[in-house]
Design a protein around this motif. Structure first.
Motif, PDB file in Angstrom:
ATOM      1  N   LYS A 381      -3.891   2.124  -2.463  1.00 44.55           N
ATOM      2  CA  LYS A 381      -2.839   2.785  -2.959  1.00 44.55           C
ATOM      3  C   LYS A 381      -1.527   2.513  -2.188  1.00 44.55           C
ATOM      4  CE  LYS A 381      -0.534   5.432  -5.821  1.00 44.55           C
ATOM      5  NZ  LYS A 381      -0.178   5.243  -7.209  1.00 44.55           N
ATOM      6  N   ARG A 382      -1.767   2.597  -0.833  1.00 46.52           N
ATOM      7  CA  ARG A 382      -0.516   2.632   0.082  1.00 46.52           C
ATOM      8  C   ARG A 382       0.046   1.237  -0.151  1.00 46.52           C
ATOM      9  NH1 ARG A 382       1.350   5.744   4.122  1.00 46.52           N
ATOM     10  NH2 ARG A 382       2.814   4.679   5.602  1.00 46.52           N
ATOM     11  N   LEU A 383      -0.820   0.056  -0.104  1.00 45.59           N
ATOM     12  CA  LEU A 383      -0.370  -1.205  -0.315  1.00 45.59           C
ATOM     13  C   LEU A 383       0.368  -1.440  -1.871  1.00 45.59           C
ATOM     14  CD1 LEU A 383      -3.030  -3.434   1.505  1.00 45.59           C
ATOM     15  CD2 LEU A 383      -0.736  -3.184   1.963  1.00 45.59           C
ATOM     16  N   SER A 384      -0.429  -0.703  -2.785  1.00 44.03           N
ATOM     17  CA  SER A 384       0.029  -0.868  -4.137  1.00 44.03           C
ATOM     18  C   SER A 384       1.496  -0.465  -4.179  1.00 44.03           C
ATOM     19  CB  SER A 384      -0.592  -0.098  -5.364  1.00 44.03           C
ATOM     20  OG  SER A 384      -1.816  -1.065  -5.080  1.00 44.03           O
ATOM     21  N   ARG A 385       1.909   0.708  -3.464  1.00 45.64           N
ATOM     22  CA  ARG A 385       3.381   1.280  -3.354  1.00 45.64           C
ATOM     23  C   ARG A 385       4.314   0.486  -2.605  1.00 45.64           C
ATOM     24  NH1 ARG A 385       4.749   6.813  -3.812  1.00 45.64           N
ATOM     25  NH2 ARG A 385       3.117   6.933  -5.426  1.00 45.64           N
ATOM     26  N   LEU A 386       3.718  -0.126  -1.639  1.00 46.58           N
ATOM     27  CA  LEU A 386       4.593  -1.102  -0.802  1.00 46.58           C
ATOM     28  C   LEU A 386       5.170  -2.261  -1.519  1.00 46.58           C
ATOM     29  CD1 LEU A 386       2.821  -0.979   2.634  1.00 46.58           C
ATOM     30  CD2 LEU A 386       5.018   0.158   2.081  1.00 46.58           C
ATOM     31  N   THR A 387       4.240  -2.780  -2.673  1.00 47.20           N
ATOM     32  CA  THR A 387       4.691  -3.973  -3.317  1.00 47.20           C
ATOM     33  C   THR A 387       5.802  -3.765  -4.019  1.00 47.20           C
ATOM     34  OG1 THR A 387       3.157  -3.441  -5.060  1.00 47.20           O
ATOM     35  CG2 THR A 387       2.127  -4.731  -3.277  1.00 47.20           C
ATOM     36  N   LEU A 388       6.232  -2.562  -4.389  1.00 43.83           N
ATOM     37  CA  LEU A 388       7.459  -2.213  -5.296  1.00 43.83           C
ATOM     38  C   LEU A 388       8.748  -2.923  -4.535  1.00 43.83           C
ATOM     39  CD1 LEU A 388       6.593   1.247  -6.709  1.00 43.83           C
ATOM     40  CD2 LEU A 388       6.157  -0.870  -7.597  1.00 43.83           C
ATOM     41  N   ILE A 458       0.920  -1.415  -9.769  1.00 44.51           N
ATOM     42  CA  ILE A 458       0.586  -2.817 -10.354  1.00 44.51           C
ATOM     43  C   ILE A 458       0.786  -3.295 -11.752  1.00 44.51           C
ATOM     44  CG2 ILE A 458      -1.445  -4.474 -10.189  1.00 44.51           C
ATOM     45  CD1 ILE A 458      -0.717  -3.560  -7.494  1.00 44.51           C
ATOM     46  N   GLU A 459       0.667  -2.355 -12.546  1.00 46.09           N
ATOM     47  CA  GLU A 459       1.059  -2.508 -13.880  1.00 46.09           C
ATOM     48  C   GLU A 459       2.683  -2.714 -14.020  1.00 46.09           C
ATOM     49  OE1 GLU A 459       0.427  -0.325 -18.327  1.00 46.09           O
ATOM     50  OE2 GLU A 459      -0.520   0.445 -16.670  1.00 46.09           O
ATOM     51  N   MET A 460       3.522  -2.065 -13.071  1.00 46.37           N
ATOM     52  CA  MET A 460       4.990  -2.213 -13.218  1.00 46.37           C
ATOM     53  C   MET A 460       5.220  -3.848 -12.792  1.00 46.37           C
ATOM     54  SD  MET A 460       6.774   0.374 -13.887  1.00 46.37           S
ATOM     55  CE  MET A 460       8.514  -0.128 -13.004  1.00 46.37           C
TER      56      MET A 460
END
Length: 543
Positions: A381-388, A458-460
């Motif tokens: 989850k943290r890495l997913s948030r950082l991808t934004l 990730i969907e974003m």
């Protein structure tokens, strides 16, 4: 440590000229030397050597050879010839006992022995100076003399190794600024081959390195220590000695534990010496395969590793790599490991030049299927948030990494597909949505509530401006038919490599372009024109 001198005088520390045997009033008269070929210096050197070996009346030739050895304008081959000749001379004198005082010896004999010892010290000082300047021949000659000293000088071998010529040799290797080739040869031909030389090399380094030490010396120590790879596991591995094998069955040289303890003390001396940032990184990169195997008590490395973690950046990552090795291979307990690893996932990580190394290690750290699902979900989850807020080159690493982790930890797939049991709650959720329960500020990965969240980030990314990122992000929404992605295929991407990949593609379909050239760009079109006003005119008034 004396080095080379620019004349026939003494060393920098010894400014007086060489004494001669005749100065001490030796009763035996000196005879004139036979003539030698003055046009051939090498032949003259060999002639002087032969005279010394023939009769003690020619001992003054030793001073002559030393003077030739010290001449700054001497050709390298002549220096080598003089050094080798003197080594043969002193080796024979030592073996014959001519450098040792005998009981009840007459006064003139004592004077000669003292004079020979003084010349021997001068000779070894010159060799040590040559060694510091990277002379490989000096290394060979010094170790030959070490063998002679141990056999004939000392009542035991210990003084030669720990305080004698060998200790000076090790010190010169560490202090020499132009001796990298010499250090490599020392390890390859001696320390890496003979157990007694490696044992006493470790012992001398442990005594020599002090706190704090100069950066140049520590660099030399690291280059020497890191190349000694022969770690003894049993007594059978300790059967190759430079000197004669010890007679005592319980001698320390026969003990693998004692060998490791000496190496351990040498490495601990280095770790306490006040390392620079680059030296610390070098040591951390050697922990698992070069340093830890020498340690009898690997827990002694824990303080250094935890202190290195506090330096931040890539140093912290290397420190965690060392800690993970100790946990995995040496069964050391470090409960806060994953908490510290989780704290490294910040906004700068996906922009860092060390991104590839980080993901390689992260993939290793989270490879175990026995990790709690809540812990793994926090990292996902943290890495997913950082991808934004990450560059495309960073996102294309995160997405396949998340895919692989979801395959290895099926419990975490609730984050991409969760059915609502209550119909009313489901309708309300679809109508009003929900607040993300994930706590980005929580430092403990077990308390972030990531397992109750979803991977909406990730969907974003499926709407990302970069087509490669958008296409790759869609793998999360499709069936997980692929076993795993090879992370190495994604680690080395950058803006440049992604642009080159786009430019090198063969176009299957021509891109849509403006097919009608506008007559006006900054002004309104004429009333009889079929073209529409440009967007610029609609937004701004240029009249």
């Amino acid at each position: 440590m004396p080095g080379l001198v620019n004349g026939e005088g003494g060393t920098k520390k010894r400014k007086r000229a060489f004494a001669r045997v005749s100065d001490v009033k030796v009763k035996r008269p000196l005879v004139e030397q036979d003539t030698a070929n003055d046009d051939d210096p090498q032949a003259q050197i060999l002639f002087l050597e032969n005279q010394i070996l023939e009769s003690r009346r020619h001992y003054n030739n030793i001073a002559t050879l030393l003077a030739l050895l010290r001449k700054s304008d001497q050709r390298p081959d002549q220096v080598v010839t003089a050094a080798v000749a003197l080594c043969r001379v002193f080796s024979r004198l030592i073996a014959a006992g001519n450098l040792s005082k005998t009981k009840d010896a007459p006064e003139n004999e004592v004077v000669i022995v003292d004079w020979l010892k003084e010349r021997y010290r001068d000779y070894t000082d010159v060799l040590l100076g040559l060694l510091e300047h990277g002379n490989n021949t000096a290394l060979t000659l010094l170790l030959r003399l070490v063998k002679e000293e141990a056999a004939h000088f000392s009542p035991g071998e210990e003084p030669t190794w720990r305080t004698g010529l060998f200790a000076k040799l090790v010190r010169s290797l560490l202090e020499g600024r132009a001796g990298q080739d010499v250090r490599e040869e020392f390890v390859e031909k001696y320390a890496g081959k003979y157990n007694d030389i490696s044992y006493y090399t470790f012992a001398n380094i442990a005594n020599y390195v002090v706190v704090p030490s100069s950066p140049g010396i520590i660099d030399n120590v690291l280059s020497l220590l890191s190349n000694i790879e022969k770690v003894p596991d049993s007594k059978d591995d300790l059967d190759d000695f430079y000197l004669d094998a010890p007679r005592k069955a319980k001698h320390a040289l026969y003990s693998p534990i004692q060998h490791k303890k000496q190496a351990q003390e040498a490495w601990l001396a280095v770790l306490r010496s006040g390392l620079s940032k680059e030296q610390r990184k070098t040591v951390l990169s050697l922990i698992s395969h070069r340093i830890a195997p020498w340690f009898v008590k690997v827990e002694l490395l824990m303080d250094f590793l935890t202190d290195s973690y506090d330096h931040g950046g890539s140093t912290s990552l290397l420190a965690l790599s060392g800690l993970f090795y100790l946990m995995q291979e040496k069964n050391l307990d470090y409960p806060s490991f994953y908490t510290k690893l989780y704290s490294l996932l910040d906004s700068n990580m996906l922009h860092s030049k060390h991104r590839s190394r980080f993901f390689r290690l992260l993939d290793t750290f989270l490879a175990s299927t026995h990790l709690p699902a809540a812990l793994v979900a926090s990292f996902i989850k943290r890495l997913s948030r950082l991808t934004l807020h990450a560059p495309p080159a960073g996102i294309v690493v995160v997405v396949p990494w998340i895919y692989n982790l979801l395959k290895e930890h099926p419990t975490c797939t609730f984050m991409i597909h969760r059915e609502t049991q209550d119909d009313e709650a489901g309708k309300l959720l679809r109508k009003e949505g929900m607040n993300d329960p994930f706590d980005m500020e929580e430092a403990d990965p077990m308390q972030t509530n990531a397992i109750d969240s979803s991977l909406w980030e990730i969907e974003m990314l499926q709407l990302h401006y970069h087509p490669n990122v958008a296409t790759l992000a869609k793998i999360i929404s499709e069936q997980f038919t692929k076993q795993a992605y090879n992370l190495e295929d994604f680690l080395d991407h950058s803006y440049g490599s992604m642009l080159d990949a786009e430019l090198s593609k063969d176009l299957k379909k021509a891109p849509v372009i403006e097919y009608e050239i506008p007559k006006k760009v900054f002004m309104k079109q004429d009333s009889d024109s079929s073209q529409q006003d440009s967007l610029l005119v609609k937004l701004w008034d240029f009249s």
